[in-house]
Structure formats: structure tokens, C-alpha cells
Write a protein that holds these residues in place. Structure first.
Motif, PDB file in Angstrom:
ATOM      1  N   TYR A 188      -8.712  18.332  -3.958  1.00 36.90           N
ATOM      2  CA  TYR A 188      -8.866  17.739  -5.569  1.00 36.90           C
ATOM      3  C   TYR A 188      -9.234  19.053  -6.370  1.00 36.90           C
ATOM      4  CZ  TYR A 188      -9.016  12.883  -4.391  1.00 36.90           C
ATOM      5  OH  TYR A 188      -8.621  11.463  -4.249  1.00 36.90           O
TER       6      TYR A 188
ATOM      7  N   TYR B  68       0.743  -1.162  -0.102  1.00 36.89           N
ATOM      8  CA  TYR B  68       0.020  -0.166   0.117  1.00 36.89           C
ATOM      9  C   TYR B  68       0.803   1.337   0.078  1.00 36.89           C
ATOM     10  CZ  TYR B  68      -4.007  -2.594   1.017  1.00 36.89           C
ATOM     11  OH  TYR B  68      -5.305  -3.653   1.086  1.00 36.89           O
ATOM     12  N   SER B  69       0.552   2.167  -0.896  1.00 38.30           N
ATOM     13  CA  SER B  69       1.221   3.456  -0.923  1.00 38.30           C
ATOM     14  C   SER B  69       0.017   4.497  -0.643  1.00 38.30           C
ATOM     15  CB  SER B  69       2.011   3.613  -2.324  1.00 38.30           C
ATOM     16  OG  SER B  69       1.322   3.710  -3.408  1.00 38.30           O
ATOM     17  N   CYS B  70       0.653   5.849   0.003  1.00 29.51           N
ATOM     18  CA  CYS B  70      -0.364   6.805   0.210  1.00 29.51           C
ATOM     19  C   CYS B  70       0.279   8.092   0.455  1.00 29.51           C
ATOM     20  CB  CYS B  70      -0.822   6.212   1.794  1.00 29.51           C
ATOM     21  SG  CYS B  70      -1.668   7.533   2.661  1.00 29.51           S
ATOM     22  N   PHE B  71      -0.390   9.130  -0.031  1.00 34.08           N
ATOM     23  CA  PHE B  71      -0.011  10.434   0.172  1.00 34.08           C
ATOM     24  C   PHE B  71      -0.527  10.937   1.203  1.00 34.08           C
ATOM     25  CE2 PHE B  71      -0.947  14.803  -2.374  1.00 34.08           C
ATOM     26  CZ  PHE B  71      -0.243  15.189  -1.567  1.00 34.08           C
TER      27      PHE B  71
ATOM     28  N   VAL C  59      -7.979   5.956  -6.754  1.00 38.29           N
ATOM     29  CA  VAL C  59      -7.583   5.464  -5.429  1.00 38.29           C
ATOM     30  C   VAL C  59      -8.277   4.096  -4.958  1.00 38.29           C
ATOM     31  CG1 VAL C  59      -7.064   7.912  -4.631  1.00 38.29           C
ATOM     32  CG2 VAL C  59      -9.333   6.709  -4.035  1.00 38.29           C
ATOM     33  N   GLN C  60      -7.412   3.371  -4.205  1.00 40.09           N
ATOM     34  CA  GLN C  60      -7.915   1.912  -3.960  1.00 40.09           C
ATOM     35  C   GLN C  60      -7.723   1.704  -2.499  1.00 40.09           C
ATOM     36  OE1 GLN C  60      -4.431   0.892  -6.571  1.00 40.09           O
ATOM     37  NE2 GLN C  60      -6.077  -0.520  -7.669  1.00 40.09           N
TER      38      GLN C  60
ATOM     39  N   MET D  97     -14.061   6.412   1.026  1.00 45.27           N
ATOM     40  CA  MET D  97     -12.586   6.200   1.422  1.00 45.27           C
ATOM     41  C   MET D  97     -12.127   5.621  -0.118  1.00 45.27           C
ATOM     42  SD  MET D  97     -10.460   3.576   3.291  1.00 45.27           S
ATOM     43  CE  MET D  97     -11.086   2.258   2.366  1.00 45.27           C
ATOM     44  N   LYS D  98     -12.609   4.605  -0.743  1.00 44.62           N
ATOM     45  CA  LYS D  98     -12.411   4.010  -1.711  1.00 44.62           C
ATOM     46  C   LYS D  98     -12.675   5.096  -2.938  1.00 44.62           C
ATOM     47  CE  LYS D  98     -13.200  -0.594  -0.726  1.00 44.62           C
ATOM     48  NZ  LYS D  98     -11.600  -1.105  -1.162  1.00 44.62           N
ATOM     49  N   ARG D  99     -13.269   6.356  -2.969  1.00 45.40           N
ATOM     50  CA  ARG D  99     -13.354   7.138  -3.857  1.00 45.40           C
ATOM     51  C   ARG D  99     -12.440   8.219  -3.851  1.00 45.40           C
ATOM     52  NH1 ARG D  99     -16.762  11.544  -4.841  1.00 45.40           N
ATOM     53  NH2 ARG D  99     -17.203  11.978  -2.814  1.00 45.40           N
ATOM     54  N   VAL D 100     -12.339   8.693  -2.645  1.00 46.52           N
ATOM     55  CA  VAL D 100     -11.397  10.027  -2.507  1.00 46.52           C
ATOM     56  C   VAL D 100     -10.217   9.960  -1.577  1.00 46.52           C
ATOM     57  CG1 VAL D 100     -13.538  11.191  -2.673  1.00 46.52           C
ATOM     58  CG2 VAL D 100     -12.624  10.874  -0.217  1.00 46.52           C
ATOM     59  N   VAL D 101      -9.858   8.938  -0.787  1.00 45.00           N
ATOM     60  CA  VAL D 101      -8.415   8.982  -0.113  1.00 45.00           C
ATOM     61  C   VAL D 101      -7.475   8.267  -1.038  1.00 45.00           C
ATOM     62  CG1 VAL D 101      -7.771   8.151   1.910  1.00 45.00           C
ATOM     63  CG2 VAL D 101      -9.859   8.935   1.931  1.00 45.00           C
ATOM     64  N   PRO D 102      -6.506   9.244  -1.181  1.00 44.64           N
ATOM     65  CA  PRO D 102      -5.354   8.785  -2.037  1.00 44.64           C
ATOM     66  C   PRO D 102      -4.314   7.625  -1.479  1.00 44.64           C
ATOM     67  CG  PRO D 102      -4.738  10.905  -1.131  1.00 44.64           C
ATOM     68  CD  PRO D 102      -6.231  10.467  -0.613  1.00 44.64           C
ATOM     69  N   ILE D 103      -5.075   6.421  -1.389  1.00 39.55           N
ATOM     70  CA  ILE D 103      -4.131   5.218  -1.140  1.00 39.55           C
ATOM     71  C   ILE D 103      -4.390   4.289  -2.228  1.00 39.55           C
ATOM     72  CG2 ILE D 103      -4.203   3.177   0.660  1.00 39.55           C
ATOM     73  CD1 ILE D 103      -5.343   4.860   2.646  1.00 39.55           C
ATOM     74  N   TRP D 104      -3.144   3.631  -2.614  1.00 39.91           N
ATOM     75  CA  TRP D 104      -3.178   2.673  -3.623  1.00 39.91           C
ATOM     76  C   TRP D 104      -2.587   1.398  -3.218  1.00 39.91           C
ATOM     77  CZ3 TRP D 104      -1.172   7.651  -3.688  1.00 39.91           C
ATOM     78  CH2 TRP D 104      -1.768   8.742  -4.496  1.00 39.91           C
ATOM     79  N   LYS D 105      -3.047   0.351  -3.952  1.00 42.67           N
ATOM     80  CA  LYS D 105      -2.208  -1.148  -3.754  1.00 42.67           C
ATOM     81  C   LYS D 105      -1.611  -1.509  -5.007  1.00 42.67           C
ATOM     82  CE  LYS D 105      -6.923  -3.168  -3.855  1.00 42.67           C
ATOM     83  NZ  LYS D 105      -7.840  -3.799  -3.035  1.00 42.67           N
ATOM     84  N   LYS D 106      -0.529  -2.477  -4.535  1.00 40.10           N
ATOM     85  CA  LYS D 106       0.107  -3.182  -5.770  1.00 40.10           C
ATOM     86  C   LYS D 106       0.533  -4.461  -5.125  1.00 40.10           C
ATOM     87  CE  LYS D 106       4.325  -2.955  -8.443  1.00 40.10           C
ATOM     88  NZ  LYS D 106       5.838  -2.095  -8.387  1.00 40.10           N
TER      89      LYS D 106
ATOM     90  N   HIS E 274      -5.702   2.618   8.931  1.00 40.31           N
ATOM     91  CA  HIS E 274      -5.516   1.909   7.584  1.00 40.31           C
ATOM     92  C   HIS E 274      -3.761   1.790   7.572  1.00 40.31           C
ATOM     93  CE1 HIS E 274      -5.244   1.153   3.323  1.00 40.31           C
ATOM     94  NE2 HIS E 274      -6.390   1.338   3.168  1.00 40.31           N
TER      95      HIS E 274
END
Lengths: 136, 81
Positions: free
Chosen positions: B59, A51-54, B78-79, A117-126, A82
Motif C-alpha cells: 500500500y 470472489y476476485s483477488c489480486f 477490500v471484502q 484480512m478484511k482490512r488489508v488483503v485485496p479480495i473482493w466479492k460480487k 480462501h
């Protein structure tokens, strides 16, 4: 509304969080959700998710969501953790708890925060793929 | 006016770097900034329809007029969770 937010590399201590729960006498519902990393992502077998995050923006966007929830006036407390960094299969990446007077409000708020959260919070997964197939 | 730009998640891999600085004229919008970026980083141009843009921690869209001191972030959907 009481709120607690943590974006952390540390494992989520669910037992500790449950032990620290606080509810006033007028509250009748505590709903919590634990999001756990599955062993499969799409059609791929994985061992973990990175997980990466701003972080500053994520914290800001989370608090904006909490502000909106507070305006409903029905939630006494919200706690959200999180994880970021590598989270192994079987470990929790997300933990959220909502305390309110009635179960409908608590379930609804919990679902709403996760959806937003899944719409606006800048977290990504790889996903971290399984690179070696187990021996048959 | 020099605007620092950060690429998050796999946008950094597409760009080949996590950060850059773009020089734009006073009064330039994010749309102008994006044109500069898409020329320098064509792989990002292919993601334009799904690109999210922030200035600071808010944003913004292409019409936002950039100011000195703004920091722009570009990232994919985002995910969290």
C-alpha cells in the motif's frame, strides 16, 4: 510458527484439513473458523458470490499478517484457505485454523487474522443475485 | 516515464478497462498520477475517498514518488471472507 496459505478456486476440503491437523504435545487449543456464503446479501437473495483477488498482493499481505502473529510467540501453527471465483451459497469461502497452547490466544489470533484480512488483503466479492423467483 | 495501472474489482467496470498506462514526469507522485487518471476516467474520481492504492504489492499514499518499473493498482475497500 508453521503456516499454510492457499488462495484457490477449489472447494475447501474441511474434513481433509481436520485430518491433517498437527499439534505438538505442549499445545492445548485448536480453534478453526469456517466462513460460509449466506443466501442473503443485504436485502438481496443470492445464489453465490464471485470472489476476485489480486493474488500476489493478497499472498504478500497475508504473510505480513502471519509475520505479525508470529512475533506474539504464542501461536504454533496457522492454516488459512480462501476461495476465489464463484462460491455457491452453503459452501465455505474461508477456512482458518490457529493452534496454540491456550484457548484465549487461539480465539484471539483467529479473530485478529480475520479482522485484519478484511482490512488489508485485496479480495473482493460480487454477489450473484437470484434472477428468478421460485414458484409459489 | 510510463506507469502501468491496474484497476481491480468494480473499478475496472467504472473505468471501462482493467489496465492502462499513464505517462508522468520523473519525480511525479501518485497524486499526480491520480490527476491524470481522474481526467481520463471521471467515474473513478467519484470514488477517490474510498480508493486504495498499491505500488507492486505494498500500500502507498498520494505522496509516494513513482519510479521507473513501478506498477500501480487502484481498488475499492477490500471484502475478503
Amino acid at each position: 510458527m508453521k503456516r499454510f496459505l492457499s488462495i484457490t478456486h477449489d472447494p475447501i476440503d474441511e474434513a481433509g484439513l481436520l485430518a491433517a491437523r498437527s499439534m505438538s504435545a505442549g499445545m492445548g487449543a485448536a480453534v478453526y473458523f469456517s466462513g460460509v456464503v449466506r443466501a442473503q446479501e443485504g436485502s438481496e437473495l443470492i445464489v453465490a458470490i464471485d470472489y476476485s483477488c489480486f493474488v500476489p498482493m493478497a499472498e504478500h499481505q497475508f504473510h505480513r499478517l502471519f509475520d505479525q502473529l508470529e512475533q506474539r510467540g504464542s501461536v504454533e501453527s496457522l492454516r488459512l484457505i480462501h476461495r476465489i471465483g464463484r462460491v455457491a451459497v452453503g459452501e465455505a469461502s474461508l477456512w482458518i485454523e490457529v493452534v496454540s497452547a491456550h484457548r484465549g490466544e487461539a480465539f484471539s489470533a483467529c479473530q485478529w487474522v480475520i479482522d485484519e484480512m478484511k482490512r488489508v488483503v485485496p479480495i473482493w466479492k460480487k454477489p450473484v443475485l437470484v434472477t428468478e423467483k421460485p414458484v409459489a | 516515464m510510463m506507469i502501468p495501472v491496474t484497476f481491480w474489482s468494480y473499478f475496472a467496470e467504472l473505468a471501462g478497462c482493467a489496465e492502462t498506462v499513464v505517462t508522468v514526469s520523473d519525480g511525479a507522485t501518485i497524486e499526480v498520477l491520480l490527476k491524470h487518471l481522474y481526467t481520463s476516467y471521471p467515474a473513478l474520481a467519484e470514488m477517490r475517498r474510498s480508493t486504495l492504492i498499491a505500488v507492486g504489492v505494498e500500500y502507498q499514499d498520494g505522496e509516494y514518488v513513482l519510479k521507473a518499473g513501478d506498477r500501480v493498482s487502484l481498488f475499492p475497500p477490500v471484502q475478503g471472507g
